[in-house]
Motif scaffolding. Structure first.
Motif, PDB file in Angstrom:
ATOM      1  N   ASN B  33       0.838  -1.202   0.000  1.00 51.42           N
ATOM      2  CA  ASN B  33       0.000   0.000   0.000  1.00 51.42           C
ATOM      3  C   ASN B  33       0.875   1.255   0.000  1.00 51.42           C
ATOM      4  OD1 ASN B  33      -2.863   1.126   0.630  1.00 51.42           O
ATOM      5  ND2 ASN B  33      -1.542   2.150   2.120  1.00 51.42           N
ATOM      6  N   ASP B  35       0.885   5.043   0.230  1.00 51.17           N
ATOM      7  CA  ASP B  35      -0.092   6.044   0.661  1.00 51.17           C
ATOM      8  C   ASP B  35       0.063   7.385  -0.080  1.00 51.17           C
ATOM      9  OD1 ASP B  35       1.783   7.665   1.976  1.00 51.17           O
ATOM     10  OD2 ASP B  35       1.430   6.756   3.941  1.00 51.17           O
ATOM     11  N   LEU B  36      -0.734   8.350   0.335  1.00 52.25           N
ATOM     12  CA  LEU B  36      -0.766   9.632  -0.371  1.00 52.25           C
ATOM     13  C   LEU B  36       0.588  10.330  -0.388  1.00 52.25           C
ATOM     14  CD1 LEU B  36      -4.094  10.843   1.221  1.00 52.25           C
ATOM     15  CD2 LEU B  36      -3.778  10.299  -1.179  1.00 52.25           C
ATOM     16  N   MET B  37       1.404  10.057   0.620  1.00 53.41           N
ATOM     17  CA  MET B  37       2.723  10.680   0.692  1.00 53.41           C
ATOM     18  C   MET B  37       3.783   9.815   0.013  1.00 53.41           C
ATOM     19  SD  MET B  37       1.621  13.161   2.578  1.00 53.41           S
ATOM     20  CE  MET B  37       2.705  14.098   3.635  1.00 53.41           C
ATOM     21  N   ARG B  39       4.419   6.622   0.909  1.00 54.89           N
ATOM     22  CA  ARG B  39       5.041   5.753   1.913  1.00 54.89           C
ATOM     23  C   ARG B  39       4.362   4.389   1.887  1.00 54.89           C
ATOM     24  NH1 ARG B  39       4.058  10.173   6.461  1.00 54.89           N
ATOM     25  NH2 ARG B  39       1.999   9.435   5.869  1.00 54.89           N
ATOM     26  N   ARG B  41       3.183   0.689   3.221  1.00 56.74           N
ATOM     27  CA  ARG B  41       2.797  -0.243   4.284  1.00 56.74           C
ATOM     28  C   ARG B  41       2.388  -1.538   3.620  1.00 56.74           C
ATOM     29  NH1 ARG B  41       0.345   4.015   7.644  1.00 56.74           N
ATOM     30  NH2 ARG B  41       1.164   3.798   9.730  1.00 56.74           N
ATOM     31  N   ILE B  43      -0.251  -4.497   3.646  1.00 56.97           N
ATOM     32  CA  ILE B  43      -1.544  -4.901   4.211  1.00 56.97           C
ATOM     33  C   ILE B  43      -1.678  -6.412   4.022  1.00 56.97           C
ATOM     34  CG2 ILE B  43      -4.031  -4.563   4.161  1.00 56.97           C
ATOM     35  CD1 ILE B  43      -3.561  -1.726   3.250  1.00 56.97           C
ATOM     36  N   PHE B  74       7.719   3.472   7.037  1.00 57.56           N
ATOM     37  CA  PHE B  74       7.663   3.819   8.463  1.00 57.56           C
ATOM     38  C   PHE B  74       8.641   2.952   9.256  1.00 57.56           C
ATOM     39  CE2 PHE B  74       3.645   4.573   6.425  1.00 57.56           C
ATOM     40  CZ  PHE B  74       3.229   5.795   6.921  1.00 57.56           C
ATOM     41  N   ARG B  78       5.272  -0.057  12.498  1.00 52.35           N
ATOM     42  CA  ARG B  78       4.107   0.570  11.845  1.00 52.35           C
ATOM     43  C   ARG B  78       3.933   0.126  10.399  1.00 52.35           C
ATOM     44  NH1 ARG B  78       1.799   4.849  14.577  1.00 52.35           N
ATOM     45  NH2 ARG B  78       2.997   5.611  16.347  1.00 52.35           N
ATOM     46  N   LEU B  81      -0.206  -3.753   8.437  1.00 51.05           N
ATOM     47  CA  LEU B  81      -1.602  -3.659   8.864  1.00 51.05           C
ATOM     48  C   LEU B  81      -2.258  -4.991   8.510  1.00 51.05           C
ATOM     49  CD1 LEU B  81      -2.719  -0.156   7.471  1.00 51.05           C
ATOM     50  CD2 LEU B  81      -2.292  -0.726   9.856  1.00 51.05           C
ATOM     51  N   TYR B  82      -2.902  -5.615   9.462  1.00 49.69           N
ATOM     52  CA  TYR B  82      -3.647  -6.848   9.172  1.00 49.69           C
ATOM     53  C   TYR B  82      -5.085  -6.496   8.823  1.00 49.69           C
ATOM     54  CZ  TYR B  82       0.180  -9.753  10.919  1.00 49.69           C
ATOM     55  OH  TYR B  82       1.374 -10.379  11.073  1.00 49.69           O
ATOM     56  N   GLU B  83      -5.614  -7.165   7.820  1.00 50.86           N
ATOM     57  CA  GLU B  83      -7.013  -6.928   7.420  1.00 50.86           C
ATOM     58  C   GLU B  83      -7.690  -8.254   7.134  1.00 50.86           C
ATOM     59  OE1 GLU B  83      -9.205  -4.485   7.033  1.00 50.86           O
ATOM     60  OE2 GLU B  83      -7.872  -2.890   7.752  1.00 50.86           O
ATOM     61  N   VAL B  89     -10.279  -3.279   1.245  1.00 49.18           N
ATOM     62  CA  VAL B  89      -9.421  -2.135   1.589  1.00 49.18           C
ATOM     63  C   VAL B  89      -8.977  -1.366   0.347  1.00 49.18           C
ATOM     64  CG1 VAL B  89      -7.213  -1.523   2.632  1.00 49.18           C
ATOM     65  CG2 VAL B  89      -8.615  -3.263   3.675  1.00 49.18           C
ATOM     66  N   ASN B  91     -10.663  -0.384  -2.178  1.00 49.07           N
ATOM     67  CA  ASN B  91     -11.579   0.756  -2.244  1.00 49.07           C
ATOM     68  C   ASN B  91     -11.367   1.625  -3.494  1.00 49.07           C
ATOM     69  OD1 ASN B  91     -13.612   2.273  -1.242  1.00 49.07           O
ATOM     70  ND2 ASN B  91     -12.329   3.458   0.184  1.00 49.07           N
ATOM     71  N   ARG B 118      -2.556   5.148  -3.441  1.00 51.51           N
ATOM     72  CA  ARG B 118      -3.563   6.110  -2.937  1.00 51.51           C
ATOM     73  C   ARG B 118      -3.225   7.465  -3.533  1.00 51.51           C
ATOM     74  NH1 ARG B 118      -7.043   2.458  -0.656  1.00 51.51           N
ATOM     75  NH2 ARG B 118      -5.714   0.768   0.066  1.00 51.51           N
TER      76      ARG B 118
END
Lengths: 137, 438
Positions: B33, B35-37, B39, B41, B43, B74, B78, B81-83, B89, B91, B118
């Motif tokens: 994943n 992100d907007l910046m 970075r 992660r 999932i 990160f 951090r 993320l578990y989902e 997710v 989306n 994202r």
């Protein structure tokens, strides 16, 4: 101690889940409500809510518990153009009140906690989305 | 470590654990994943959490991601993320396989690992930045494309460089870049462009690309032309980068970040003149160019057509309602583009009528009879912002693709005939503000 809304949201949520699982309904209900309040304040902060030196909301109108906080959140959310946070229905947590912590445990049924859990989960999801998108670490 | 390397580094991290990844992803996707910046992660499907062995592997992967992808990730605790439902997710975010089908097909075990981007769009039309006090910044803007805006800018850069000036050119037409090719042959394109800097800046990594984003044009004989292109030679995942360009950071809107970039470049190159090519239309980039970059002058290119005038009406009415008009109106100057050689006077006269009506409606002060104080101009006042500089239509100068060759053998008198009014118009800015560097 300074406020850390995101962390407080997470720890209240985790504890509420444990209590809920063990059918300790009264305190599960209470902590779901607190978790939602902290989560929503964390997002409001991202949407521009100002904090004072101790990390509390500067504006007194924002120092509310979750049953009165949704309209404040929606207000910040509407003005925040960087990211489209979901608008929340104003009737969430309409039967939850912080003073219920003084009530007798027999008042809390599986059904009442399930309703509180459902409302709190909406805010849990909102925070999760903010994390996944990188708006919160 | 820069954004472009994320995919390859992730593949390198996951490969040694391909078997475990395959177990994790038997029924659910594993998401890288972004992100907007920009970075990363990971999932991970929740089932991995219930398997001690898999959970350990996830922890090792998190550690490696944290070590190898910083600043584009990160701390290890951090990263994961578990989902329960990783598909949910996603989306609607743009998603692609981490390993493209035509590549690395023998790593079948990683086939259910997906890269999710994202992205965001958002801008700030309403904030006007004070003009810069150092080198003059001139913005070339047009409501519609195809009016010779970029060609005029290239010719202007060339002209002033021939006069011994140092000219810095920025291609901010990020979604349809072209100007840099007119001034730089492809082999001189620098490694990175403005898009790369804006993405790296989100994770405080702008300096990693800053030194490699300036191209030096060989067109200039006496002066210098530095070109900062929209994208560089390393332009992997351009769309994924473009979607992050608009992100604000630490309360700074993306356009303020852009201004910071221009300030840094100006500080390094010490140009006499900065020319900025703005995207056509009423969009984010155009908004920033006109309002947030500290422009001294905004040249508004227009052809005499109903579509153009309607576009400017929309733009001007927004400015009138949203901002302090006095802050913007004195920086504006119309440019009549595509002026035909035949019927030149008729075209010009119709243009002035339309342009004057536009400025009168939105920007000029209403003057009562006998009143003398006020910001207002007569129809044929040559000092008026509505009174346009003229650019003649010329077949040979209408195509950006052949512009570089054209400039190599440029005939100065032909250039002056076509673009001369722009050169004349800009000269005073250079005399006033550029002298300190000459």
């Amino acid at each position: 101690m300074n406020a850390d809304f995101k962390d407080a949201h997470e720890r209240h949520w985790e504890d509420a889940e444990h209590l809920h699982e063990k059918e300790l309904l009264a305190n599960a209900d209470y902590l779901y409500g607190l978790s939602a309040e902290c989560g929503l304040k964390a997002i409001m902060q991202k949407c521009g809510m100002k904090l004072d030196g101790k990390g509390s909301p500067e504006n007194k109108e924002d120092r509310k518990h979750i049953n009165e906080l949704i309209p404040r959140y929606n207000g910040y959310r509407d003005k925040f153009t960087t990211f489209d946070f979901e608008q929340l229905p104003p009737n969430l947590f309409k039967d939850w009140h912080v003073d219920h912590r003084y009530a007798n445990r027999s008042n809390f049924t599986a059904q009442t906690v399930q309703t509180t859990y459902g409302d709190a989960f909406k805010i849990y999801e909102l925070v999760r989305r903010a994390i996944i998108n990188g708006l919160m670490k | 470590m820069i954004f472009d390397e994320i995919r390859q580094v992730m593949i390198g991290i996951l490969r040694p654990y391909a078997d475990s990844v395959q177990k994790m992803t038997a029924s659910q996707k594993l998401l890288v994943n972004c992100d907007l910046m920009g970075r990363v992660r990971l999932i991970v499907p929740s089932r991995a959490k219930n398997d001690t062995e898999l959970e350990k592997i996830v922890e090792i992967i998190a550690q490696k991601i944290s070590e190898q992808l910083k600043p584009h990730t990160f701390d290890a605790d951090r990263v994961i993320l578990y989902e329960d439902d990783t598909d949910a997710v996603i989306n609607d975010a743009p998603t692609s396989k981490l390993l493209s089908d035509d590549l690395d097909t023998h790593y079948d075990a990683l086939k259910n690992v997906w890269l999710v981007d994202r992205l965001i769009v958002g801008g700030n039309w309403a904030k006007i930045t004070d003009e810069t006090s150092s080198s003059p910044r001139i913005v070339f803007f047009s409501i519609k494309g195809g009016v010779g805006r970029s060609s005029s800018l290239a010719a202007t850069a060339y002209h002033f460089a021939q006069l011994g000036k140092k000219v810095m050119v920025l291609d901010l037409d990020l979604e349809s870049p072209g100007l840099s090719s007119a001034l730089l042959p492809e082999e001189r394109r620098p490694e990175f462009g403005i898009t790369d800097w804006l993405v790296e800046d989100l994770v405080d990594n702008g300096n990693e690309v800053l030194d490699e984003m300036v191209g030096y044009s060989t067109l200039s004989r006496d002066g210098d032309i530095w070109v900062i292109p929209a994208y560089g030679r390393k332009n992997e995942r351009y769309v994924a980068k473009l979607g992050r360009v608009w992100m604000p950071k630490d309360e700074q809107a993306w356009s303020e970040r852009l201004r910071r970039l221009i300030d840094q470049l100006e500080d390094r190159l010490k140009p006499d003149l900065i020319l900025i090519d703005s995207r056509a239309g009423i969009d984010e980039v155009a908004s920033a160019c006109v309002t947030s970059l500290g422009a001294n002058l905004v040249l508004l290119f227009a052809s005499d057509s109903a579509q153009t005038w309607n576009g400017y009406k929309l733009l001007f009415s927004f400015w009138r309602d949203a901002i302090d008009v006095a802050k913007i109106r004195e920086k504006l100057q119309m440019v009549a583009a595509l002026v035909p050689v035949n019927n030149r006077d008729q075209y010009y006269s119709s243009f002035i009528d339309q342009s004057s009506a536009l400025f009168t409606e939105f920007f000029y002060d209403q003057m009562d009879a006998g009143e003398i104080d006020g910001w207002n101009f007569d129809l044929n006042s040559a000092d008026a912002p509505h009174y346009p500089a003229k650019i003649l239509w010329h077949q040979g100068w209408s195509s950006l693709s052949s512009l570089h060759e054209k400039l190599v053998d440029a005939d100065d008198s032909e250039l002056k005939l076509i673009f001369g009014q722009i050169f004349e118009f800009l000269s005073p800015y250079l005399d006033e503000k550029g002298q300190q560097h000459v």
